[in-house]
Scaffold this motif. Structure first.
Motif, PDB file in Angstrom:
ATOM      1  N   SER A  83       2.187  -7.504 -13.051  1.00 15.34           N
ATOM      2  CA  SER A  83       2.261  -6.071 -12.784  1.00 15.34           C
ATOM      3  C   SER A  83       0.964  -5.584 -12.169  1.00 15.34           C
ATOM      4  O   SER A  83      -0.099  -6.162 -12.400  1.00 15.34           O
ATOM      5  CB  SER A  83       2.518  -5.288 -14.079  1.00 15.34           C
ATOM      6  OG  SER A  83       3.728  -5.641 -14.680  1.00 15.34           O
ATOM      7  N   TRP A  84       1.093  -4.503 -11.423  1.00 17.61           N
ATOM      8  CA  TRP A  84      -0.070  -3.818 -10.835  1.00 17.61           C
ATOM      9  C   TRP A  84      -0.088  -2.372 -11.318  1.00 17.61           C
ATOM     10  O   TRP A  84       0.965  -1.754 -11.484  1.00 17.61           O
ATOM     11  CB  TRP A  84       0.025  -3.794  -9.311  1.00 17.61           C
ATOM     12  CG  TRP A  84      -0.197  -5.100  -8.626  1.00 17.61           C
ATOM     13  CD1 TRP A  84       0.750  -6.017  -8.290  1.00 17.61           C
ATOM     14  CD2 TRP A  84      -1.435  -5.634  -8.164  1.00 17.61           C
ATOM     15  NE1 TRP A  84       0.163  -7.085  -7.655  1.00 17.61           N
ATOM     16  CE2 TRP A  84      -1.173  -6.881  -7.556  1.00 17.61           C
ATOM     17  CE3 TRP A  84      -2.761  -5.182  -8.199  1.00 17.61           C
ATOM     18  CZ2 TRP A  84      -2.180  -7.681  -6.997  1.00 17.61           C
ATOM     19  CZ3 TRP A  84      -3.764  -5.977  -7.638  1.00 17.61           C
ATOM     20  CH2 TRP A  84      -3.465  -7.207  -7.049  1.00 17.61           C
ATOM     21  N   GLY A  85      -1.297  -1.834 -11.498  1.00 17.15           N
ATOM     22  CA  GLY A  85      -1.437  -0.407 -11.715  1.00 17.15           C
ATOM     23  C   GLY A  85      -1.414   0.325 -10.392  1.00 17.15           C
ATOM     24  O   GLY A  85      -1.358  -0.291  -9.322  1.00 17.15           O
ATOM     25  N   LYS A  86      -1.487   1.654 -10.466  1.00 18.63           N
ATOM     26  CA  LYS A  86      -1.431   2.466  -9.253  1.00 18.63           C
ATOM     27  C   LYS A  86      -2.802   2.678  -8.626  1.00 18.63           C
ATOM     28  O   LYS A  86      -2.892   3.171  -7.502  1.00 18.63           O
ATOM     29  CB  LYS A  86      -0.770   3.806  -9.568  1.00 18.63           C
ATOM     30  CG  LYS A  86       0.698   3.662  -9.946  1.00 18.63           C
ATOM     31  CD  LYS A  86       1.361   5.011 -10.160  1.00 18.63           C
ATOM     32  CE  LYS A  86       2.842   4.834 -10.479  1.00 18.63           C
ATOM     33  NZ  LYS A  86       3.524   6.131 -10.685  1.00 18.63           N
ATOM     34  N   GLY A  87      -3.848   2.351  -9.352  1.00 14.67           N
ATOM     35  CA  GLY A  87      -5.187   2.414  -8.790  1.00 14.67           C
ATOM     36  C   GLY A  87      -5.968   3.652  -9.183  1.00 14.67           C
ATOM     37  O   GLY A  87      -5.394   4.694  -9.522  1.00 14.67           O
ATOM     38  N   THR A  88      -7.289   3.509  -9.123  1.00 16.02           N
ATOM     39  CA  THR A  88      -8.202   4.633  -9.379  1.00 16.02           C
ATOM     40  C   THR A  88      -9.321   4.552  -8.337  1.00 16.02           C
ATOM     41  O   THR A  88      -9.829   3.468  -8.044  1.00 16.02           O
ATOM     42  CB  THR A  88      -8.757   4.591 -10.815  1.00 16.02           C
ATOM     43  OG1 THR A  88      -9.547   5.749 -11.069  1.00 16.02           O
ATOM     44  CG2 THR A  88      -9.589   3.341 -11.094  1.00 16.02           C
ATOM     45  N   LEU A  89      -9.669   5.699  -7.766  1.00 12.86           N
ATOM     46  CA  LEU A  89     -10.599   5.722  -6.641  1.00 12.86           C
ATOM     47  C   LEU A  89     -12.048   5.794  -7.122  1.00 12.86           C
ATOM     48  O   LEU A  89     -12.406   6.667  -7.924  1.00 12.86           O
ATOM     49  CB  LEU A  89     -10.307   6.926  -5.748  1.00 12.86           C
ATOM     50  CG  LEU A  89     -11.239   7.150  -4.557  1.00 12.86           C
ATOM     51  CD1 LEU A  89     -11.164   5.968  -3.590  1.00 12.86           C
ATOM     52  CD2 LEU A  89     -10.890   8.455  -3.839  1.00 12.86           C
ATOM     53  N   VAL A  90     -12.847   4.879  -6.596  1.00 17.73           N
ATOM     54  CA  VAL A  90     -14.294   4.888  -6.823  1.00 17.73           C
ATOM     55  C   VAL A  90     -14.976   5.150  -5.484  1.00 17.73           C
ATOM     56  O   VAL A  90     -14.741   4.418  -4.521  1.00 17.73           O
ATOM     57  CB  VAL A  90     -14.776   3.544  -7.407  1.00 17.73           C
ATOM     58  CG1 VAL A  90     -16.296   3.501  -7.467  1.00 17.73           C
ATOM     59  CG2 VAL A  90     -14.173   3.314  -8.788  1.00 17.73           C
ATOM     60  N   THR A  91     -15.784   6.191  -5.448  1.00 19.86           N
ATOM     61  CA  THR A  91     -16.521   6.529  -4.237  1.00 19.86           C
ATOM     62  C   THR A  91     -18.008   6.513  -4.556  1.00 19.86           C
ATOM     63  O   THR A  91     -18.451   7.211  -5.472  1.00 19.86           O
ATOM     64  CB  THR A  91     -16.128   7.909  -3.708  1.00 19.86           C
ATOM     65  OG1 THR A  91     -14.710   7.941  -3.466  1.00 19.86           O
ATOM     66  CG2 THR A  91     -16.846   8.217  -2.401  1.00 19.86           C
ATOM     67  N   VAL A  92     -18.750   5.703  -3.808  1.00 23.26           N
ATOM     68  CA  VAL A  92     -20.193   5.602  -4.003  1.00 23.26           C
ATOM     69  C   VAL A  92     -20.862   6.220  -2.775  1.00 23.26           C
ATOM     70  O   VAL A  92     -20.807   5.656  -1.688  1.00 23.26           O
ATOM     71  CB  VAL A  92     -20.650   4.147  -4.201  1.00 23.26           C
ATOM     72  CG1 VAL A  92     -22.145   4.105  -4.509  1.00 23.26           C
ATOM     73  CG2 VAL A  92     -19.844   3.487  -5.302  1.00 23.26           C
ATOM     74  N   SER A  93     -21.475   7.371  -2.980  1.00 22.91           N
ATOM     75  CA  SER A  93     -22.019   8.111  -1.840  1.00 22.91           C
ATOM     76  C   SER A  93     -23.016   9.148  -2.330  1.00 22.91           C
ATOM     77  O   SER A  93     -22.947   9.620  -3.464  1.00 22.91           O
ATOM     78  CB  SER A  93     -20.889   8.805  -1.082  1.00 22.91           C
ATOM     79  OG  SER A  93     -21.405   9.611  -0.037  1.00 22.91           O
ATOM     80  N   THR A  94     -23.924   9.523  -1.407  1.00 25.11           N
ATOM     81  CA  THR A  94     -24.858  10.604  -1.708  1.00 25.11           C
ATOM     82  C   THR A  94     -24.218  11.944  -1.357  1.00 25.11           C
ATOM     83  O   THR A  94     -24.780  12.983  -1.610  1.00 25.11           O
ATOM     84  CB  THR A  94     -26.165  10.427  -0.929  1.00 25.11           C
ATOM     85  OG1 THR A  94     -25.863  10.330   0.467  1.00 25.11           O
ATOM     86  CG2 THR A  94     -26.879   9.154  -1.363  1.00 25.11           C
TER      87      THR A  94
END
Length: 115
Positions: free
Chosen positions: A104-115
């Motif tokens: 199974s796969w999850g739907k995902g969670t967004l990680v944004t690395v930025s200033t």
């Protein structure tokens, strides 16, 4: 059937930390693998880290020394502790479960690395 729900994604500055969580529910077998994958814009999905039910771990070279995967079998939860984050870690992070019969796969969670 196993359902996966991820959480913990956020906007973080370079050098910062985040912890992702993934809770599994359903027909979870005692022998299984849980993993984190990620997909950056315009790129293919890639394996970040995986952990077996007995605690064996593997990491992508790009995250070794910075990310730690852990698992709480009693809570059916897998975690990804991410330290020293870089802009190139920006992606949707997906949780994955598989055993000898199912995946199974999850739907995902967004990680944004930025200033």
């Amino acid at each position: 059937q196993v359902t996966l729900v991820e959480s913990g994604g956020d906007l973080v500055q370079p050098g910062g930390s985040l912890r992702l969580s993934c809770v599994a529910s359903g027909s979870i077998r005692s022998i299984s693998v849980m993993a984190w994958h990620r997909q950056a814009p315009g790129k293919e999905r890639e394996l970040v880290a995986l952990i077996t039910s007995d605690g064996s771990r593997n990491y992508a070279d790009s995250v070794k020394g910075r990310f730690t995967i852990s698992r709480d079998n009693a809570k059916n939860t897998v975690y990804l502790q991410m330290n020293s984050l870089k802009p190139e870690d920006t992606a949707v992070y997906y949780c994955r479960y598989f055993d000898y019969a199912n995946g199974s796969w999850g739907k995902g969670t967004l990680v944004t690395v930025s200033t």
